[in-house]
Write a protein that holds these residues in place. Structure first.
Motif: not given
Length: 135
Positions: A99-127
């Motif tokens: 995701f580019e050209s975001l133009n956001a000012t932040a100290r904290y970044l949060r990913v809200n994981m809403n859905y996984n098509s394979a099962n009920i788990g959510v996973h982030i390998v790298e951020f």
């Protein structure tokens, strides 16, 4: 975001929040994981940055897609949505979603994981987050 303090609403055994920003892209055994979907993961950048690019790599060793949004905050209390990723056609892959050209000012970044098509788990390998110190 590399090796910065992270936290999460929940996590699976051996899949703590620090697995998602440790620089290890091995999806087979190195990711933050939680369930059911609706969990969040966040990082404290420890300073305020002008963030212009984020890359999220999810678990991708089978055919699945994720839906999530990303929020930015300067104080950890008030949040602004900067990414809304609701694509149901893009399968998770080793390159992640950029995701580019975001133009956001932040100290904290949060990913809200809403859905996984394979099962009920959510996973982030790298951020990854890119930008410059805010003046």
């Amino acid at each position: 975001a590399l090796n910065k303090p992270s936290s999460a609403s929940s996590y699976e055994p051996n899949s703590g929040s620090s697995e998602a920003n440790d620089g290890n892209y091995s999806a087979s055994n190195n990711y933050w994981g939680a369930n059911p979907h609706g969990e969040w993961w966040q990082v404290d950048l420890q300073n305020t940055y002008n963030v212009n690019k984020i890359v999220v790599t999810n678990y991708h060793l089978d055919n699945r897609y994720y839906q999530y949004d990303i929020e930015a905050s300067t104080d950890g209390v008030s949040w602004t949505k900067i990414v809304d990723f609701n694509d149901n056609t893009t399968l998770a892959n080793s390159q992640g979603n950029t995701f580019e050209s975001l133009n956001a000012t932040a100290r904290y970044l949060r990913v809200n994981m809403n859905y996984n098509s394979a099962n009920i788990g959510v996973h982030i390998v790298e951020f990854e987050a890119y930008g410059e110190l805010a003046s």
